[in-house]
Design an enzyme around this catalytic site. Structure first.
Site, PDB file in Angstrom:
ATOM      1  N   ASP A 289       1.078  -1.122  -0.186  1.00 42.60           N
ATOM      2  CA  ASP A 289       0.116  -0.407  -0.029  1.00 42.60           C
ATOM      3  C   ASP A 289       1.085   1.128   0.243  1.00 42.60           C
ATOM      4  OD1 ASP A 289      -3.403   0.228   1.004  1.00 42.60           O
ATOM      5  OD2 ASP A 289      -1.868   2.184   1.104  1.00 42.60           O
TER       6      ASP A 289
ATOM      7  N   GLY B  91     -15.931   3.049   3.282  1.00 40.78           N
ATOM      8  CA  GLY B  91     -14.508   4.024   3.214  1.00 40.78           C
ATOM      9  C   GLY B  91     -13.465   3.596   2.653  1.00 40.78           C
ATOM     10  N   GLN B  92     -14.276   3.221   0.969  1.00 43.19           N
ATOM     11  CA  GLN B  92     -13.895   2.659  -0.352  1.00 43.19           C
ATOM     12  C   GLN B  92     -13.258   3.867  -0.995  1.00 43.19           C
ATOM     13  OE1 GLN B  92     -15.937   0.360  -2.721  1.00 43.19           O
ATOM     14  NE2 GLN B  92     -14.490  -1.020  -3.694  1.00 43.19           N
TER      15      GLN B  92
ATOM     16  N   HIS C   6     -10.118  -5.548  -3.950  1.00 46.22           N
ATOM     17  CA  HIS C   6      -8.974  -5.539  -3.235  1.00 46.22           C
ATOM     18  C   HIS C   6      -8.822  -5.539  -1.826  1.00 46.22           C
ATOM     19  CE1 HIS C   6      -9.786  -1.142  -2.381  1.00 46.22           C
ATOM     20  NE2 HIS C   6      -8.782  -1.498  -1.485  1.00 46.22           N
TER      21      HIS C   6
END
Ligand code: 5GP
Length: 115
Positions: free
Chosen positions: A30, A93-94, A100
């Site tokens: 990330d 909260g995407q 994923h």
């Protein structure tokens, strides 16, 4: 054609730190890690809404969890533990509209939901 950030990473049009790749998945670091280990298991096929999934998607969804397990071992988190998260939609909260799985670990992660 749908093209989000992860589609571009899959197409190698954008860079990413890839820690695992096979025919159907990428595992990348990330870009804004929330824990010492923060990996994203990204299906190469564009897929967004879990609630729109059908039996045809079982293979992909099951393999995504298996790949997360491999990634947990690659990251050395299998012994002390880790957390797998899917954020879905606005309240979830995407940020990136491409399915994923977040793999977080490398420290005690604390409460599951911030009140
Ligand atoms: P979501 O909120 O959609 O579940 O998570 C999207 C994640 O993708 C976020 O944790 C964010 O930091 C990460 N992210 C966003 N853009 C990029 C990028 O270009 N590269 C990588 N490696 N991660 C990204």
């Amino acid at each position: 054609m749908i093209s989000d950030i992860f589609c571009k990473i899959v197409q190698k049009e954008l860079p990413a730190e890839i820690v695992y790749e096979d025919e159907e998945f990428l595992v990348i670091k990330d870009i804004h890690p929330q824990a010492p280990v923060h990996l994203l298991v990204v299906p190469k096929k564009h897929f967004d809404q879990i609630h729109a999934a059908s039996h045809e998607d079982l293979d992909l969804l099951g393999k995504m969890v298996l790949v997360a397990g491999k990634a947990a071992k690659l990251a050395g988190t299998e012994e002390k533990g880790y957390r797998l998260i899917i954020n879905q939609g606005q309240d979830g909260g995407q940020l990136v509209p491409h399915l994923h799985l977040h793999l977080l670990g490398g420290k005690a992660l604390g409460p599951k939901i911030i009140r």
